[in-house]
Design an enzyme around this catalytic site. Structure first.
Site, short mmCIF file in Angstrom:
data_model
loop_
_atom_site.label_atom_id
_atom_site.label_comp_id
_atom_site.label_asym_id
_atom_site.label_seq_id
_atom_site.Cartn_x
_atom_site.Cartn_y
_atom_site.Cartn_z
N ASP A 107 0.08 3.60 -5.85
CA ASP A 107 1.35 2.92 -5.61
C ASP A 107 1.19 1.42 -5.40
O ASP A 107 2.18 0.69 -5.39
CB ASP A 107 2.03 3.50 -4.37
N ASP B 46 9.82 -8.40 14.50
CA ASP B 46 8.69 -8.99 13.79
C ASP B 46 9.14 -9.65 12.49
O ASP B 46 8.56 -10.65 12.06
CB ASP B 46 7.62 -7.93 13.50
N GLY B 47 10.16 -9.10 11.85
CA GLY B 47 10.68 -9.73 10.64
C GLY B 47 11.24 -11.12 10.93
O GLY B 47 11.04 -12.06 10.17
N SER C 63 -0.41 -2.30 6.43
CA SER C 63 -1.79 -1.86 6.19
C SER C 63 -2.17 -0.70 7.10
O SER C 63 -2.82 0.26 6.67
CB SER C 63 -2.76 -3.04 6.42
N ARG D 57 5.99 5.12 -11.48
CA ARG D 57 4.79 5.37 -12.29
C ARG D 57 3.58 4.79 -11.58
O ARG D 57 3.69 3.85 -10.80
CB ARG D 57 4.93 4.71 -13.67
N LYS E 245 9.81 -14.68 9.46
CA LYS E 245 10.70 -15.65 8.79
C LYS E 245 10.62 -17.00 9.48
O LYS E 245 10.51 -18.05 8.82
CB LYS E 245 12.13 -15.12 8.81
#
Length: 289
Positions: free
Chosen positions: A172, A68-69, A186, A153, A73
């Protein structure tokens, strides 16, 4: 004669084994297989003195081999040229690159004989605004992820829909996704599954420090604005489709809206969205035992 351009991921296609199979299959069924000269020199194919950009221009349909990457791209590279894209999955999951490597010859036959449909997928435009100026712009097929940087943080994100304040998300980060991206990050963050042929925008908080926080779905004509709280002195990141990353800081605004550009994806009539879900998610645990 259909001209089919090929974009392989050489890290996943060792020795270009599956690229060769695809090229041979396209020619077997009467099509024209096109690759850029860099790939042609490695496969022993005739070099046409073309780079990848020219190869895309010459092609009627594009095929990428990887995961999928790789698909994301390739899609971001060719979307402006309006070339339909098919993905061959050489990875593990593969929602976008959904043709199995063992089905390459059958897929080539369907392509050459015109036995496919074009699925126009909604995309998003996103922009980062700092001190009233746009400092970065990008186009999105899957998602925009706003996340904390290297220092662990809590990130505070003030979120608006059409300038109406929705909520302040401490946590996050936040994922803004298309329906196509609903099966990606998601989903892992607890977001909903959405059929990819509808036009909606999904906002999903990442590990929110709130008991009631849930994903929010809105219609595609809305504009999502996320403001990094001014009190955030540490840097955060905006990542687009897992491909491009931009540093942001307190006071920066990330504006995301439906793009006027749509991504044409090749689909075969053998599988629908729910077939893919069962095969990729629900049955995955059993197949990996």
């Amino acid at each position: 004669m259909l001209k089919i351009g090929i974009i392989p991921n050489e890290d996943k296609d060792e020795g270009l084994k599956y690229t060769r199979i695809l090229m041979d299959s396209i020619r077997k069924w009467g099509g024209t297989a096109l690759v850029c000269d860099d790939v042609a020199s490695k496969t022993g194919d005739k070099e046409l003195n073309i780079n990848e950009d020219k190869m895309v221009d010459m092609s009627d349909v594009m095929v990428c081999l990887g995961g999928d990457g790789t698909f994301l791209k390739a899609a971001r590279t060719i979307v402006a040229k309006r070339k339909p894209l098919l993905g061959v999955n050489l990875g593990k999951l593969g929602f976008l690159a959904d043709v199995d490597k063992n089905d390459i010859e059958k897929a080539a036959k369907h392509l050459v004989e015109g036995e496919f449909t074009i699925d126009e997928r909604m995309m998003l435009d996103t922009a980062i605004v700092r001190d009233g100026k746009v400092v970065a712009e990008d186009i999105v097929l899957n998602d925009v992820v706003i996340s904390r940087g290297a220092i662990s943080r809590i990130l505070h994100l003030k979120t608006y829909i059409n300038d109406a304040f929705m909520d302040l998300y401490p946590g996050d980060g936040l994922i803004i996704s298309t329906p196509t991206g609903s099966t990606a990050y998601s989903l892992s963050a607890g977001g909903p599954l959405v059929e990819p042929d509808v036009d909606l925008i999904i906002s999903t908080p990442i590990c929110p420090h709130l008991l009631y926080s849930r994903s929010f779905i809105t219609t595609a004509d809305r504009v999502i604005k996320v403001v990094v709280a001014e009190s955030s002195h540490h840097e955060a990141m905006v990542t687009v489709d897992g491909q491009n990353g931009y540093e942001v800081r307190g006071g920066d605004i990330i504006i995301t809206k439906k793009s006027q550009v749509r991504m044409p994806m090749v689909r075969f009539n053998e599988k629908n969205f729910f077939d893919v879900l069962r095969g990729k998610i629900y049955d995955r645990g059993e197949s990996m035992k």
